[in-house]
Design an enzyme around this catalytic site. Structure first.
Site, PDB file in Angstrom:
ATOM      1  N   ARG A 162       1.978  13.169 -15.052  1.00  0.00           N
ATOM      2  CA  ARG A 162       1.353  13.058 -16.373  1.00  0.00           C
ATOM      3  C   ARG A 162       0.227  14.080 -16.560  1.00  0.00           C
ATOM      4  NH1 ARG A 162      -1.080   7.643 -16.299  1.00  0.00           N
ATOM      5  NH2 ARG A 162      -1.350   7.835 -18.551  1.00  0.00           N
ATOM      6  N   TYR A 180      -5.366  -4.241 -15.771  1.00  0.00           N
ATOM      7  CA  TYR A 180      -5.987  -3.234 -16.642  1.00  0.00           C
ATOM      8  C   TYR A 180      -5.044  -2.063 -16.866  1.00  0.00           C
ATOM      9  CZ  TYR A 180      -8.934   0.594 -18.180  1.00  0.00           C
ATOM     10  OH  TYR A 180      -9.434   1.649 -18.886  1.00  0.00           O
ATOM     11  N   LYS A 194      -2.648  14.214 -15.094  1.00  0.00           N
ATOM     12  CA  LYS A 194      -3.961  13.574 -15.119  1.00  0.00           C
ATOM     13  C   LYS A 194      -4.750  14.031 -13.885  1.00  0.00           C
ATOM     14  CE  LYS A 194      -3.180  10.903 -18.759  1.00  0.00           C
ATOM     15  NZ  LYS A 194      -3.981  10.940 -20.000  1.00  0.00           N
ATOM     16  N   LYS A 251       0.828  -1.213   0.000  1.00  0.00           N
ATOM     17  CA  LYS A 251       0.000   0.000   0.000  1.00  0.00           C
ATOM     18  C   LYS A 251       0.863   1.264   0.000  1.00  0.00           C
ATOM     19  CE  LYS A 251      -3.443  -2.395  -0.386  1.00  0.00           C
ATOM     20  NZ  LYS A 251      -4.039  -2.466  -1.724  1.00  0.00           N
ATOM     21  N   HIS A 258      -9.766   9.027  -4.523  1.00  0.00           N
ATOM     22  CA  HIS A 258      -8.423   8.497  -4.778  1.00  0.00           C
ATOM     23  C   HIS A 258      -7.472   8.857  -3.642  1.00  0.00           C
ATOM     24  CE1 HIS A 258      -4.984   7.283  -7.335  1.00  0.00           C
ATOM     25  NE2 HIS A 258      -4.372   8.272  -6.709  1.00  0.00           N
ATOM     26  N   GLN A 288     -14.853  -3.665  -7.137  1.00  0.00           N
ATOM     27  CA  GLN A 288     -14.428  -3.016  -5.898  1.00  0.00           C
ATOM     28  C   GLN A 288     -15.602  -2.832  -4.942  1.00  0.00           C
ATOM     29  OE1 GLN A 288     -12.589   0.267  -8.000  1.00  0.00           O
ATOM     30  NE2 GLN A 288     -10.577  -0.256  -7.172  1.00  0.00           N
ATOM     31  N   THR A 339     -14.692  -1.136 -11.102  1.00  0.00           N
ATOM     32  CA  THR A 339     -15.354  -0.391 -10.029  1.00  0.00           C
ATOM     33  C   THR A 339     -16.451  -1.230  -9.390  1.00  0.00           C
ATOM     34  OG1 THR A 339     -14.904   1.669 -11.212  1.00  0.00           O
ATOM     35  CG2 THR A 339     -16.534   1.758  -9.453  1.00  0.00           C
ATOM     36  N   HIS A 368      -8.471   7.109  -0.289  1.00  0.00           N
ATOM     37  CA  HIS A 368      -8.178   5.677  -0.343  1.00  0.00           C
ATOM     38  C   HIS A 368      -6.674   5.420  -0.171  1.00  0.00           C
ATOM     39  CE1 HIS A 368      -8.492   1.492  -1.524  1.00  0.00           C
ATOM     40  NE2 HIS A 368      -7.584   1.683  -2.462  1.00  0.00           N
ATOM     41  N   LYS A 406     -13.462  -1.524 -18.106  1.00  0.00           N
ATOM     42  CA  LYS A 406     -12.962  -0.682 -17.013  1.00  0.00           C
ATOM     43  C   LYS A 406     -14.006  -0.482 -15.915  1.00  0.00           C
ATOM     44  CE  LYS A 406     -11.052   3.888 -15.974  1.00  0.00           C
ATOM     45  NZ  LYS A 406     -10.655   5.215 -16.517  1.00  0.00           N
TER      46      LYS A 406
END
Length: 284
Positions: free
Chosen positions: A148, A198, A150, A135, A158, A222, A219, A161, A215
């Site tokens: 990048r 993925y 993004k 982790k 995100h 999860q 989710t 988590h 994709k």
């Protein structure tokens, strides 16, 4: 240390004491599980808090400032290697949790929290520690997003988590590296095999994109994971004389609910609403 079949401790030190401050300091700085005291990044929370602090500063402030007037890095080869290594690590973790208990002798209805020194118990403890280290390495996910540019992928979900998982697992290594709660690590390792596969394929570029229609199902997987963890945590209060701390099971169940809500909201926003908007645009 006691013999390989003897129990070292049955209950972690989270019960109330007259000196609350002393009890909290003991919980944060002194592992209740004597097996892990000398393990890397498991003896004190200071190094981990430093790592997480640097991570948040970089992702929220320093990184975006550094990239402000720069073109995004491609990092294609870096991402291929990184995601490939994460797939391998997740496979190793899934196998270890399976062999150490969840595929052999652990009881899914109620597995007590007992710290033993036999090879099987130590294998489970080492698997939890390795999961914790994994982790920490996954913090690089966000670092790569920043480099990048993004930004859309660096959501509240995100960051929450990736921040909460290593912090929570630090205390899991110190106090709960056995028993009922370790099922989270077992199930999550499988989910991450799929997820990082993925990401590894996506790093190959546009030619492979048409094969990555699945994709959104990651989710869904999860969310199913968190539903399973929540239902599994309910087994502790439902089973009489289950020797696993109820407060720990409650925290696990609550956190599973929080993640279920956040991933559910993410799914609605990114797949259901986006699809509805596309249909509306076509009608117009």
């Amino acid at each position: 240390m006691s013999s390989s079949s003897s129990s070292i401790n049955l209950t972690p030190s989270i019960n109330g004491t007259d000196d609350l401050i002393a009890d909290l300091l003991k919980f944060f700085f002194e592992p209740d599980d004597p097996r892990v005291k000398q393990w890397f990044l498991a003896g004190s929370p200071v190094p981990l808090f430093t790592i997480v602090g640097v991570y948040l500063v970089f992702c929220l402030r320093a990184g975006p400032w550094f990239m402000r007037n720069r073109k995004p890095f491609e990092l294609k080869n870096t991402l291929l290697i990184y995601n490939g290594l994460q797939v391998i690590l997740s496979c190793v973790l899934f196998y270890e949790f399976y062999q150490a208990g969840w595929g052999t002798h652990y009881n899914y209805k109620c597995e007590p929290l007992v710290f033993k020194t036999d090879p099987q118990s130590l294998r489970m403890a080492r698997a939890v520690w390795l999961f914790y280290i994994a982790k920490i390495t996954e913090l690089l996910d966000t670092v790569f997003f920043v480099l990048r540019k993004k930004d859309r992928q660096i959501s509240t979900l995100h960051l929450y988590h990736h921040t909460i998982m290593p912090l929570g697992l630090y205390f899991a290594v110190q106090n709960f590296a056995a028993g009922h709660g370790t099922v989270i690590c077992f199930v999550n390792s499988f989910v991450h095999i799929v997820m990082y596969t993925y990401y590894m394929l996506a790093a190959l570029g546009p030619k492979i994109q048409k094969y990555l229609w699945w994709k959104k199902y990651i989710t869904i997987l999860q969310m199913l994971q968190f539903l399973f963890v929540f239902l599994h945590s309910l087994q502790v209060p439902l089973r009489k004389n289950c020797s696993y701390p109820l407060p720990v099971a409650a925290v696990i169940g609550f956190n599973a609910c929080v993640f279920s809500y956040m991933f559910g909201a993410f799914y609605v926003q990114n797949y259901l609403k986006d699809n509805s908007q596309k249909v509306a645009d076509k009608k117009d």
